[in-house]
Design a protein around this motif. Structure first.
Motif, short mmCIF file in Angstrom:
data_model
loop_
_atom_site.label_atom_id
_atom_site.label_comp_id
_atom_site.label_asym_id
_atom_site.label_seq_id
_atom_site.Cartn_x
_atom_site.Cartn_y
_atom_site.Cartn_z
N THR A 211 1.23 -1.31 -0.74
CA THR A 211 0.24 -0.18 -0.31
C THR A 211 0.55 0.96 -0.09
OG1 THR A 211 -2.01 1.15 0.89
CG2 THR A 211 0.41 -0.30 2.37
N GLY A 212 0.40 2.51 -0.45
CA GLY A 212 1.06 3.58 -0.14
C GLY A 212 -0.18 4.96 -1.10
N GLY A 213 1.31 5.89 -0.93
CA GLY A 213 0.73 7.42 -1.62
C GLY A 213 1.45 8.38 -1.92
N SER A 214 1.17 9.11 -2.50
CA SER A 214 1.17 10.54 -2.52
C SER A 214 0.53 11.63 -2.08
CB SER A 214 2.20 10.31 -4.07
OG SER A 214 2.73 12.20 -3.84
N GLY A 215 0.98 11.97 -1.29
CA GLY A 215 0.40 14.23 -0.76
C GLY A 215 1.06 15.29 -0.85
N VAL A 216 2.41 15.56 -2.38
CA VAL A 216 2.97 16.07 -2.45
C VAL A 216 2.29 17.06 -4.07
CG1 VAL A 216 5.10 15.02 -1.34
CG2 VAL A 216 4.26 14.52 -3.78
N GLY A 217 0.90 16.78 -4.41
CA GLY A 217 0.76 17.66 -5.54
C GLY A 217 -0.70 17.81 -5.13
N TYR A 218 -0.16 18.42 -6.86
CA TYR A 218 -1.83 19.05 -6.87
C TYR A 218 -2.21 18.77 -8.27
CZ TYR A 218 1.08 22.44 -3.88
OH TYR A 218 1.69 22.96 -2.10
N CYS A 219 -3.25 19.47 -8.90
CA CYS A 219 -4.71 19.49 -8.94
C CYS A 219 -5.95 20.18 -9.47
CB CYS A 219 -5.02 17.58 -9.43
SG CYS A 219 -6.11 17.17 -8.32
N HIS A 220 -6.19 20.40 -10.19
CA HIS A 220 -8.01 21.32 -10.86
C HIS A 220 -8.94 20.52 -10.15
CE1 HIS A 220 -7.41 18.95 -13.89
NE2 HIS A 220 -9.08 19.05 -14.34
N SER A 221 -8.74 19.37 -10.11
CA SER A 221 -9.99 19.07 -9.79
C SER A 221 -10.46 17.38 -8.73
CB SER A 221 -11.76 18.73 -10.89
OG SER A 221 -11.07 17.64 -11.44
N ALA A 222 -11.51 17.30 -8.08
CA ALA A 222 -12.00 15.93 -8.24
C ALA A 222 -11.27 14.75 -8.70
CB ALA A 222 -13.10 16.05 -6.94
N ALA A 223 -12.38 15.02 -9.96
CA ALA A 223 -12.13 13.95 -10.86
C ALA A 223 -10.22 13.74 -10.93
CB ALA A 223 -13.18 14.72 -12.02
N ALA A 224 -10.01 15.13 -11.76
CA ALA A 224 -8.38 14.36 -12.17
C ALA A 224 -7.82 13.53 -10.76
CB ALA A 224 -7.69 16.22 -11.82
N ALA A 225 -8.04 13.99 -9.14
CA ALA A 225 -6.70 13.32 -8.50
C ALA A 225 -7.93 12.16 -8.62
CB ALA A 225 -7.47 14.09 -6.71
N GLU A 226 -8.75 12.11 -8.97
CA GLU A 226 -8.96 9.92 -8.43
C GLU A 226 -8.94 9.21 -9.71
OE1 GLU A 226 -10.34 8.66 -6.58
OE2 GLU A 226 -12.87 9.87 -5.65
N ALA A 227 -8.31 10.20 -11.19
CA ALA A 227 -8.12 9.93 -12.03
C ALA A 227 -5.91 9.41 -12.02
CB ALA A 227 -7.32 10.57 -13.42
N ILE A 228 -5.34 10.43 -10.69
CA ILE A 228 -4.32 10.31 -10.66
C ILE A 228 -3.40 8.93 -9.51
CG2 ILE A 228 -2.43 11.38 -9.36
CD1 ILE A 228 -3.40 14.34 -10.45
N ALA A 229 -5.23 9.02 -8.96
CA ALA A 229 -4.65 7.92 -7.82
C ALA A 229 -4.78 6.28 -9.25
CB ALA A 229 -6.11 8.13 -6.74
N ILE A 230 -5.17 6.08 -9.61
CA ILE A 230 -5.88 5.06 -10.28
C ILE A 230 -4.07 5.20 -11.74
CG2 ILE A 230 -6.34 4.37 -12.20
CD1 ILE A 230 -9.21 4.90 -12.09
N ARG A 231 -3.42 6.19 -11.73
CA ARG A 231 -2.56 5.71 -12.47
C ARG A 231 -1.23 5.77 -11.67
NH1 ARG A 231 -0.18 11.81 -15.12
NH2 ARG A 231 0.11 11.69 -12.75
N ALA A 232 -0.69 6.53 -9.88
CA ALA A 232 -0.58 5.84 -9.33
C ALA A 232 -0.31 4.87 -9.35
CB ALA A 232 -0.46 6.50 -7.61
N ALA A 233 -1.52 3.90 -8.32
CA ALA A 233 -1.71 3.10 -8.82
C ALA A 233 -0.69 1.61 -9.84
CB ALA A 233 -2.91 2.41 -8.37
#
Length: 290
Positions: free
Chosen positions: A174-196
């Motif tokens: 398990t893991g994650g990142s809390g160092v970034g910025y994005c313009h919307s909640a949808a973008a954040a959800e997509a970035i989470a899938i990319r990180a996974a």
């Protein structure tokens, strides 16, 4: 040059340089622009029709254009009322983002339920549909990956989390990142899938099921709704990362069934670091996984 503002070693914005060189009102909008993590090629984008030709007789996107128009007029009317009656002047970017969210939510709501066994041509992808809040084990040797994101509208700061469990329900990583910025909640959800997916490659998880409670993003990845052009860069990365694994499938999971990944996203969001844990996992995950 825009490339001077990007750190090539991490494929991220040079935060200090942007903060020093630009007006402070422009810093967060710039930092929230998504960047490719795998180096997708630049290309012209035309999402209105498949043959790159549009006319007034085009029927494929007529409904969506009407939806955009209707929601746009409604948003302008709402903003006008805020100015006249409350003296509140909305920021143009916020108005556009609210308009985009309204149309995205509407399309996700009216979209048909995913059909079973919907495969992509390039690789075997099984449609697992919507899952319940209870743990559902995957196939033997398949890793089920849960993803989620935490995002603050005011600061545009985000935290993304993921975790992988095997067919027996045991945590693999398990893991994650809390160092970034994005313009919307949808973008954040997509970035989470990319990180996974990037984590799956690092951990050599070749057969995976990616589950998220972001229904609209899952439908976009399955090509069942029109892709949001504002996050196309992220979705393009996901498409490339998929090809590096033996088998990948995407499924929508209820928020109740995604609490473990949400807790990871919240943790890294507050900690503002990138963290990874092995099969033992952090203490705060114990009750969720149990």
């Amino acid at each position: 040059m825009v490339s001077d503002l990007i750190d090539p070693s991490s494929n991220s914005w040079r935060t200090e340089m942007i903060s020093d060189e630009f007006n402070q009102d422009d810093v967060l909008p710039i930092l929230s622009i998504p960047l490719s993590q795998v180096g997708i090629d630049d290309r012209l984008v035309w999402y209105h029709t498949t043959d790159e030709v549009y006319s007034v007789k085009t029927g494929d996107n007529a409904d969506e254009i009407c939806q955009d128009f209707a929601f746009g007029l409604w948003r302008l009317w709402k903003n006008r009322n805020e100015v006249v009656f409350n003296g509140i002047h909305g920021h143009p970017l916020e108005i556009l983002e609210t308009w985009r969210k309204s149309t995205t939510k509407y399309r996700a709501f009216v979209a048909p339920e995913p059909a079973n066994n919907c495969h992509r041509v390039t690789k075997p992808i099984t449609d697992y549909g919507k899952t319940s809040g209870m743990w559902q084990k995957p196939r033997y040797e398949t890793i089920k990956i849960y993803t989620d994101a935490a995002w603050c509208k005011n600061t545009m700061h985000m935290g993304v989390g993921w975790l992988g469990r095997d067919f027996a329900g045991l945590l693999q990583a398990t893991g994650g990142s809390g160092v970034g910025y994005c313009h919307s909640a949808a973008a954040a959800e997509a970035i989470a899938i990319r990180a996974a997916l990037m984590a799956c490659i690092d951990h050599r998880f070749d057969d995976v099921i990616i589950e998220s409670n972001a229904r609209s993003i899952i439908l976009m990845l399955k090509k069942e709704v029109v892709i949001d052009f504002s996050i196309e860069c992220i979705l393009g990365d996901i498409d490339i990362l998929e090809q590096k694994l033996m088998s990948v499938s995407f499924a929508f999971v209820s928020r109740e069934g995604n609490r473990a990944a949400h807790s990871v996203a919240k943790y890294v969001f507050k900690d503002r670091r990138s963290l990874t844990w092995d099969c033992i996992g952090p203490a705060f995950l114990f009750n969720f996984l149990a």
